[in-house]
Design an enzyme around this catalytic site. Structure first.
Site, PDB file in Angstrom:
ATOM      1  N   LYS A 116       0.809  -1.221   0.000  1.00 35.83           N
ATOM      2  CA  LYS A 116       0.000   0.000   0.000  1.00 35.83           C
ATOM      3  C   LYS A 116       0.840   1.269   0.000  1.00 35.83           C
ATOM      4  O   LYS A 116       0.401   2.301  -0.489  1.00 35.83           O
ATOM      5  CB  LYS A 116      -0.980   0.004   1.182  1.00 35.83           C
ATOM      6  CG  LYS A 116      -2.055  -1.066   1.029  1.00 35.83           C
ATOM      7  CD  LYS A 116      -3.307  -0.796   1.834  1.00 35.83           C
ATOM      8  CE  LYS A 116      -4.383  -1.811   1.445  1.00 35.83           C
ATOM      9  NZ  LYS A 116      -5.566  -1.761   2.274  1.00 35.83           N
ATOM     10  N   LYS A 197      -6.862 -11.033  -5.695  1.00 38.46           N
ATOM     11  CA  LYS A 197      -8.050 -11.331  -4.896  1.00 38.46           C
ATOM     12  C   LYS A 197      -9.146 -10.302  -5.188  1.00 38.46           C
ATOM     13  O   LYS A 197      -8.864  -9.155  -5.539  1.00 38.46           O
ATOM     14  CB  LYS A 197      -7.716 -11.364  -3.406  1.00 38.46           C
ATOM     15  CG  LYS A 197      -7.432 -10.025  -2.800  1.00 38.46           C
ATOM     16  CD  LYS A 197      -7.532 -10.093  -1.282  1.00 38.46           C
ATOM     17  CE  LYS A 197      -7.586  -8.676  -0.726  1.00 38.46           C
ATOM     18  NZ  LYS A 197      -8.252  -8.519   0.524  1.00 38.46           N
ATOM     19  N   LYS A 200     -12.354  -4.674  -2.473  1.00 41.72           N
ATOM     20  CA  LYS A 200     -13.290  -3.547  -2.417  1.00 41.72           C
ATOM     21  C   LYS A 200     -12.744  -2.346  -3.145  1.00 41.72           C
ATOM     22  O   LYS A 200     -13.489  -1.515  -3.622  1.00 41.72           O
ATOM     23  CB  LYS A 200     -13.444  -3.118  -0.960  1.00 41.72           C
ATOM     24  CG  LYS A 200     -14.228  -4.062  -0.135  1.00 41.72           C
ATOM     25  CD  LYS A 200     -14.508  -3.398   1.182  1.00 41.72           C
ATOM     26  CE  LYS A 200     -14.069  -4.287   2.290  1.00 41.72           C
ATOM     27  NZ  LYS A 200     -14.096  -3.704   3.591  1.00 41.72           N
TER      28      LYS A 200
HETATM   29  P1  ATP Z   1      -9.484  -4.490   0.182  1.00 42.36           P
HETATM   30  O1  ATP Z   1      -9.856  -5.622  -0.718  1.00 42.36           O
HETATM   31  O2  ATP Z   1      -9.979  -3.177  -0.307  1.00 42.36           O
HETATM   32  O3  ATP Z   1      -8.035  -4.472   0.578  1.00 42.36           O
HETATM   33  P2  ATP Z   1     -10.590  -6.106   2.168  1.00 42.36           P
HETATM   34  O4  ATP Z   1     -11.904  -6.511   1.638  1.00 42.36           O
HETATM   35  O5  ATP Z   1      -9.447  -7.056   2.106  1.00 42.36           O
HETATM   36  O6  ATP Z   1     -10.253  -4.730   1.530  1.00 42.36           O
HETATM   37  P3  ATP Z   1     -11.574  -5.958   4.903  1.00 42.36           P
HETATM   38  O7  ATP Z   1     -12.853  -5.276   4.788  1.00 42.36           O
HETATM   39  O8  ATP Z   1     -10.845  -5.572   6.099  1.00 42.36           O
HETATM   40  O9  ATP Z   1     -10.598  -5.671   3.698  1.00 42.36           O
HETATM   41  O10 ATP Z   1     -11.796  -7.523   4.858  1.00 42.36           O
HETATM   42  C1  ATP Z   1     -12.748  -8.158   5.655  1.00 42.36           C
HETATM   43  C2  ATP Z   1     -12.509  -9.633   5.683  1.00 42.36           C
HETATM   44  O11 ATP Z   1     -12.728 -10.214   4.393  1.00 42.36           O
HETATM   45  C3  ATP Z   1     -11.100 -10.050   6.079  1.00 42.36           C
HETATM   46  O12 ATP Z   1     -11.175 -11.103   7.001  1.00 42.36           O
HETATM   47  C4  ATP Z   1     -10.446 -10.486   4.785  1.00 42.36           C
HETATM   48  O13 ATP Z   1      -9.462 -11.439   4.987  1.00 42.36           O
HETATM   49  C5  ATP Z   1     -11.651 -11.063   4.027  1.00 42.36           C
HETATM   50  N1  ATP Z   1     -11.470 -10.956   2.587  1.00 42.36           N
HETATM   51  C6  ATP Z   1     -11.221  -9.844   1.891  1.00 42.36           C
HETATM   52  N2  ATP Z   1     -11.148 -10.091   0.573  1.00 42.36           N
HETATM   53  C7  ATP Z   1     -11.362 -11.433   0.427  1.00 42.36           C
HETATM   54  C8  ATP Z   1     -11.415 -12.315  -0.691  1.00 42.36           C
HETATM   55  N3  ATP Z   1     -11.267 -11.871  -1.929  1.00 42.36           N
HETATM   56  N4  ATP Z   1     -11.672 -13.630  -0.470  1.00 42.36           N
HETATM   57  C9  ATP Z   1     -11.849 -14.086   0.790  1.00 42.36           C
HETATM   58  N5  ATP Z   1     -11.800 -13.311   1.881  1.00 42.36           N
HETATM   59  C10 ATP Z   1     -11.568 -11.995   1.721  1.00 42.36           C
END
Ligand code: ATP
Ligand code: LTN
Length: 331
Positions: A116, A197, A200
């Site tokens: 980041k 992955k 968001k």
């Molecule tokens: P960004 O993708 O913008 O970095 P994020 O979705 O990873 O954000 P969080 O909102 O903190 O960030 O994630 C919430 C939960 O969802 C965490 O436990 C993370 O590990 C899980 N998570 C996030 N993306 C995925 C994915 N693509 N597949 C499975 N689990 C996920």
């Protein structure tokens, strides 16, 4: 057994977050454990969200959206404590104490920070110390188990290391938590680039399916998703990452095993498979969206968050008093 987890209020909660995190949260609240029922704390981590600049009005909306989504996917406020991080001052307070017991070298090795910040001298210090705030979230509630996606493994390790370090100095200050990670298959990949992955923050809206997307958007994202030129519905992570991701999503949302999905679609083309997957996704997400629409404007949501913060503050205050005692802080 105390459980803690958090989701950032960054909008666009997607099926990766759902399958990787929220759905497990729901299962865990009913898990039988020795001595009774698990005691989960599910937090909307808004202090984490401001590590990158956020529009204030939007952030407030997102806080309430995520809290409403927690309830919409089935988290029951009678069983779980649902609250917003900044409503409990102990998170930031304990984070400072932990920061004084974390090495800059440890934080420099965090891959999420490296990705980041990309060596940018003007990256906010909060982005650097983000994992310490996360450790604080967890340790503040004497959490035993932290359900998260694999991408959080390094942060959980850091939390354990810092807790053990403080315990080695003073005795039993903190409960050392365990991460509960998902199996690799549960990782949802981006629809336009199956090697990344689902995220968001990705610019392309069609790279993800958000829990609140309408049917047209869900269909469009799935129909346009990246596959390959082979034309068979076969699980092969290495050679067919796009199709494999779609099979995983199908399986996770429908309850069919991966093998059953492969069998069902033997000899079927990508177009027909994607059409069916869109229906599976719509069927799974429609009830969530409906509940969300009821809960989001309700007074009940505000009451849940008020009660949640009250309960969280009680426990946080006890932990802080203990920590201050060990460190010799205050009078
Ligand atoms: P960004 O993708 O913008 O970095 P994020 O979705 O990873 O954000 P969080 O909102 O903190 O960030 O994630 C919430 C939960 O969802 C965490 O436990 C993370 O590990 C899980 N998570 C996030 N993306 C995925 C994915 N693509 N597949 C499975 N689990 C996920
Ligand atoms: N860093 C996590 C969100 C998060 C979290 C936590 C998860 C903040 N505090 C405490 C578990 C426990 C993420 O980006 N997924």
């Amino acid at each position: 057994m105390r459980i803690f987890s958090g989701v950032q209020p960054t909008g666009n909660i997607h099926i990766g977050n759902y399958l990787g995190a929220l759905r497990q949260f729901v299962e865990l609240q009913d898990e039988a454990v020795p001595g009774g029922r698990a005691e989960p704390f599910y937090c909307v981590v808004d202090l984490h969200a401001i590590t990158v600049p956020k529009d204030p009005a939007q952030l407030r909306e997102n806080n309430l959206d995520v809290a409403a989504l927690y309830l919409a996917v089935g988290i029951d406020p009678k069983k779980s404590t649902v609250f917003i991080q900044s409503d409990v001052p102990g998170h930031a307070e304990l984070a400072w104490v932990l920061m004084c017991n974390t090495y800059t070298g440890e934080l420099s090795r965090m891959t999420q920070f490296k990705e980041k910040s990309r060596g940018n001298e003007s990256a906010p210090a909060g982005l650097f110390t983000y994992p310490v705030l996360m450790a604080s979230d967890i340790l503040l509630y004497d959490s035993d188990v932290v359900p998260v996606g694999h991408d959080q493994k390094q942060h959980i390790e850091l939390c354990r290391d810092v807790a053990i370090r403080v315990n080695n100095r003073f005795g039993d200050v903190f409960v050392v938590p365990e991460g509960r990670f998902l199996k690799e298959g549960a990782r949802v990949m981006s629809l336009d680039n199956p090697l990344a992955k689902m995220s968001k923050s990705a610019e392309n809206q069609l790279s993800r399916i958000s829990l609140l997307d309408d049917e047209a958007k869900i269909r469009k994202a799935i129909m346009k998703s990246t596959t390959d030129s082979e034309g068979s519905i076969r699980y092969d992570l290495e050679n067919k990452p796009g199709v494999t991701n779609l099979i995983n999503i199908y399986s996770a949302l429908s309850g069919l095993s991966v093998e059953a999905v492969e069998r069902k679609y033997e000899g079927v083309g990508y177009g027909a498979f994607k059409n069916d997957l869109a229906e599976v996704a719509i069927d799974a997400l429609t009830p969530i969206k409906k509940r969300f629409d009821e809960i989001r404007p309700s007074e009940e949501l505000k009451a849940v968050l008020r009660d949640g913060a009250e309960r969280a503050n009680e426990i946080a205050a006890r932990t802080m008093a203990r920590v201050k005692g060990y460190f010799g802080l205050g009078k």
